[in-house]
Design an enzyme around this catalytic site. Structure first.
Site, mmCIF file in Angstrom:
data_model
loop_
_atom_site.group_PDB
_atom_site.id
_atom_site.type_symbol
_atom_site.label_atom_id
_atom_site.label_comp_id
_atom_site.label_asym_id
_atom_site.label_seq_id
_atom_site.Cartn_x
_atom_site.Cartn_y
_atom_site.Cartn_z
ATOM 1 N N ARG A 1 34.543 -43.964 20.263
ATOM 2 C CA ARG A 1 34.587 -45.326 20.849
ATOM 3 C C ARG A 1 35.711 -46.177 20.257
ATOM 4 O O ARG A 1 35.603 -47.405 20.201
ATOM 5 C CB ARG A 1 33.255 -46.060 20.634
ATOM 6 C CG ARG A 1 32.071 -45.406 21.242
ATOM 7 C CD ARG A 1 32.103 -45.457 22.778
ATOM 8 N NE ARG A 1 30.844 -44.965 23.286
ATOM 9 C CZ ARG A 1 30.594 -43.661 23.461
ATOM 10 N NH1 ARG A 1 31.530 -42.745 23.222
ATOM 11 N NH2 ARG A 1 29.419 -43.261 23.895
ATOM 12 N N SER B 1 25.218 -49.623 25.903
ATOM 13 C CA SER B 1 24.867 -49.547 24.479
ATOM 14 C C SER B 1 25.509 -50.722 23.752
ATOM 15 O O SER B 1 26.730 -50.867 23.766
ATOM 16 C CB SER B 1 25.410 -48.257 23.868
ATOM 17 O OG SER B 1 24.927 -47.169 24.603
ATOM 18 N N GLU C 1 29.184 -52.295 19.636
ATOM 19 C CA GLU C 1 30.220 -51.572 20.381
ATOM 20 C C GLU C 1 30.877 -52.570 21.354
ATOM 21 O O GLU C 1 32.040 -52.448 21.720
ATOM 22 C CB GLU C 1 29.533 -50.433 21.169
ATOM 23 C CG GLU C 1 30.468 -49.599 21.998
ATOM 24 C CD GLU C 1 29.738 -48.503 22.774
ATOM 25 O OE1 GLU C 1 28.762 -47.926 22.255
ATOM 26 O OE2 GLU C 1 30.173 -48.220 23.904
HETATM 27 C C1 LIG Z 1 24.914 -50.089 32.213
HETATM 28 C C2 LIG Z 1 26.085 -49.707 31.329
HETATM 29 C C3 LIG Z 1 26.191 -48.418 30.840
HETATM 30 C C4 LIG Z 1 27.270 -48.052 30.036
HETATM 31 N N1 LIG Z 1 27.355 -46.769 29.578
HETATM 32 C C5 LIG Z 1 28.394 -46.384 28.815
HETATM 33 C C6 LIG Z 1 28.509 -45.030 28.359
HETATM 34 O O1 LIG Z 1 27.683 -44.182 28.666
HETATM 35 N N2 LIG Z 1 29.582 -44.714 27.575
HETATM 36 C C7 LIG Z 1 30.527 -45.631 27.234
HETATM 37 O O2 LIG Z 1 31.492 -45.255 26.531
HETATM 38 N N3 LIG Z 1 30.454 -46.908 27.659
HETATM 39 C C8 LIG Z 1 29.422 -47.312 28.434
HETATM 40 N N4 LIG Z 1 29.316 -48.608 28.855
HETATM 41 C C9 LIG Z 1 30.341 -49.586 28.441
HETATM 42 C C10 LIG Z 1 31.482 -49.795 29.459
HETATM 43 O O3 LIG Z 1 31.141 -49.227 30.693
HETATM 44 C C11 LIG Z 1 32.802 -49.190 28.968
HETATM 45 O O4 LIG Z 1 33.167 -49.727 27.723
HETATM 46 C C12 LIG Z 1 33.938 -49.445 29.967
HETATM 47 O O5 LIG Z 1 35.066 -48.687 29.618
HETATM 48 C C13 LIG Z 1 34.342 -50.912 30.071
HETATM 49 O O6 LIG Z 1 35.200 -51.015 31.181
HETATM 50 P P1 LIG Z 1 35.580 -52.409 31.804
HETATM 51 O O7 LIG Z 1 36.607 -52.164 32.841
HETATM 52 O O8 LIG Z 1 34.365 -53.118 32.242
HETATM 53 O O9 LIG Z 1 36.265 -53.126 30.560
HETATM 54 P P2 LIG Z 1 35.979 -54.553 29.905
HETATM 55 O O10 LIG Z 1 34.583 -54.618 29.419
HETATM 56 O O11 LIG Z 1 36.429 -55.634 30.804
HETATM 57 O O12 LIG Z 1 36.967 -54.470 28.652
HETATM 58 C C14 LIG Z 1 36.737 -53.588 27.592
HETATM 59 C C15 LIG Z 1 37.965 -53.615 26.656
HETATM 60 O O13 LIG Z 1 39.066 -53.027 27.332
HETATM 61 C C16 LIG Z 1 40.148 -53.952 27.411
HETATM 62 N N5 LIG Z 1 40.792 -53.739 28.717
HETATM 63 C C17 LIG Z 1 40.201 -53.647 29.923
HETATM 64 N N6 LIG Z 1 41.115 -53.354 30.876
HETATM 65 C C18 LIG Z 1 42.319 -53.299 30.248
HETATM 66 C C19 LIG Z 1 43.657 -53.053 30.679
HETATM 67 N N7 LIG Z 1 43.987 -52.824 31.966
HETATM 68 N N8 LIG Z 1 44.642 -53.079 29.741
HETATM 69 C C20 LIG Z 1 44.362 -53.318 28.432
HETATM 70 N N9 LIG Z 1 43.131 -53.551 27.977
HETATM 71 C C21 LIG Z 1 42.119 -53.537 28.872
HETATM 72 C C22 LIG Z 1 39.530 -55.330 27.245
HETATM 73 O O14 LIG Z 1 40.460 -56.263 26.731
HETATM 74 C C23 LIG Z 1 38.410 -54.999 26.265
HETATM 75 O O15 LIG Z 1 38.929 -54.954 24.959
HETATM 76 C C24 LIG Z 1 28.264 -49.008 29.686
HETATM 77 C C25 LIG Z 1 28.152 -50.326 30.198
HETATM 78 C C26 LIG Z 1 27.084 -50.667 31.013
HETATM 79 C C27 LIG Z 1 27.000 -52.055 31.564
#
Ligand SMILES: Cc1cc2nc3c(=O)[nH]c(=O)nc-3n(C[C@H](O)[C@H](O)[C@H](O)COP(=O)(O)OP(=O)(O)OC[C@H]3O[C@@H](n4cnc5c(N)ncnc54)[C@H](O)[C@@H]3O)c2cc1C
Length: 337
Positions: free
Chosen positions: A163, A237, A333
């Site tokens: 992570r 998580s 996380e």
């Molecule tokens: C129901 C649920 C289940 C989940 N299950 C998992 C799982 O099984 N495994 C897991 O690893 N995660 C899980 N997650 C967490 C989440 O899905 C991941 O962390 C995902 O990668 C976040 O993506 P996002 O586009 O929403 O990013 P955001 O939450 O918007 O951003 C996350 C980070 O990435 C950065 N970021 C986003 N886009 C960019 C870009 N284009 N350029 C530079 N930086 C950027 C942001 O600044 C921030 O630091 C879960 C979340 C939920 C709600």
């Protein structure tokens, strides 16, 4: 391109926290992003790059500029080393997994249904069911907010770990990711010896699953276990699973019997934070408008109308009790803003 002042982010974070940002800019192409980055001044700072907001907890209005990628598209190229799939950072990650499975590009099945966008996969090193996206990432393309220039990174440059990546550490808030290239395979090698994948396949009388069957099983397991953010706000998580020295693990076994664990290597053990939270009696409990999910103690939820600080208060209470009972610090996380 969208450029909106005083923008409400409630539908841009899966916790459903009702906050605003001073300016929200959404770009559709690298050219638009370069224009934006080179026009930003000190007045627009701080800058936050937001994906789908599924790993974010806003504790107040964001008094700065939010950048969001709407760069779409994907191109697959077959090479001697595998299939190179270059995807726009604004693509929904699970749409890419679905596309891969339907087009005989294998390797991402176990990462099915993880919310969020492609750009964030390279920041977060998303992982689930024994797979991590770092094992697929070949190249990350980005724009440097400091220099306004395009740059490219190899997998090694990103220093991936559980992570973690350099984008979450030393490079935090510096780069806007535009494209990620994943290496997939045309040969399907199912990874099914993790968690309850095997037993779920057995229930369906499947001995050797196809990629579609494996994806469907993963989707069903996740839907049964995790709350739907549309129903109950959450960010998956909330805490990372702590990795402890083997000696600490043995100390815990002596005290609590056979506790769940995953061996990282000879000297290190990963202990599920959810198990420890459950042992502390938090599963299903609430503190104000925030709560610990009743089926998965690792997930903190918005019980309705919670503010970021309600979730932070719950996080602190849970961390305190885990430290008190097990002597282990669990760390969020989720990105707390
Ligand atoms: C129901 C649920 C289940 C989940 N299950 C998992 C799982 O099984 N495994 C897991 O690893 N995660 C899980 N997650 C967490 C989440 O899905 C991941 O962390 C995902 O990668 C976040 O993506 P996002 O586009 O929403 O990013 P955001 O939450 O918007 O951003 C996350 C980070 O990435 C950065 N970021 C986003 N886009 C960019 C870009 N284009 N350029 C530079 N930086 C950027 C942001 O600044 C921030 O630091 C879960 C979340 C939920 C709600």
């Amino acid at each position: 391109m969208k450029d909106i002042s005083d923008f409400n982010l409630k539908h841009h974070n899966t916790f459903g926290i009702d906050v605003k940002c001073r300016r929200f800019i959404e770009f559709d192409s690298v050219d638009e992003l370069l224009q934006v980055v080179n026009s930003l001044t000190d007045v627009d700072k701080p800058i936050l790059v937001l994906g789908g907001g599924s790993n974010m907890l806003f504790t107040s209005d964001f008094n700065g500029t939010v950048l969001h990628s709407a760069i779409k598209g994907h191109v697959a190229v077959k090479t001697d080393e595998g299939i190179m799939l270059r995807c726009g950072s604004g693509e929904i990650w699970d749409d890419i997994v679905s596309l891969c499975v339907s087009n005989r590009m294998y390797g991402a099945e176990n990462l099915s249904l993880i919310p969020g966008e492609v750009g964030a996969t390279a920041v977060q090193n998303i992982g689930a069911y024994g797979a991590e996206v770092k094992d697929l990432i070949i190249k990350v393309e980005a724009v440097d907010l400091q220099t306004g220039k395009l740059c490219e990174f190899t997998n090694e440059d990103c220093e991936y770990a559980y992570r973690k990546s350099k984008f979450k550490g030393e490079w935090r808030n510096r780069f806007v990711i535009t494209y990620v290239t994943y290496k997939l395979s045309d040969e399907f090698c199912p990874c099914i010896e993790y968690g309850n994948i095997r037993s779920e396949l057995d229930k369906r009388n499947i001995v050797t699953p196809t990629a579609e069957q494996l994806r469907n099983v993963i989707i069903d397991i996740r839907n049964a276990k995790l709350p739907d953010p549309k129903v109950e706000g959450n960010a998956g998580s909330f805490f990372m699973n702590p990795v402890v020295p083997k000696s600490k693990y043995e100390e815990l076994v002596a005290q609590y019997g056979n506790i769940p664990h995953y061996t990282v290597d000879n000297g290190l053990e990963k202990i599920p934070a959810g198990w420890m939270i459950e042992q502390c009696g938090w599963k299903g409990k609430s503190l104000g408008k925030a709560g610990v999910h009743s089926r998965q103690a690792l997930v903190l939820v918005n019980r309705g109308g919670a503010e970021g600080r309600d979730v932070v208060a719950l996080c602190e209470a849970v961390k305190h009790d885990v430290k008190d009972k097990f002597g282990i610090n669990i760390m969020p996380e989720v990105n707390i803003i």
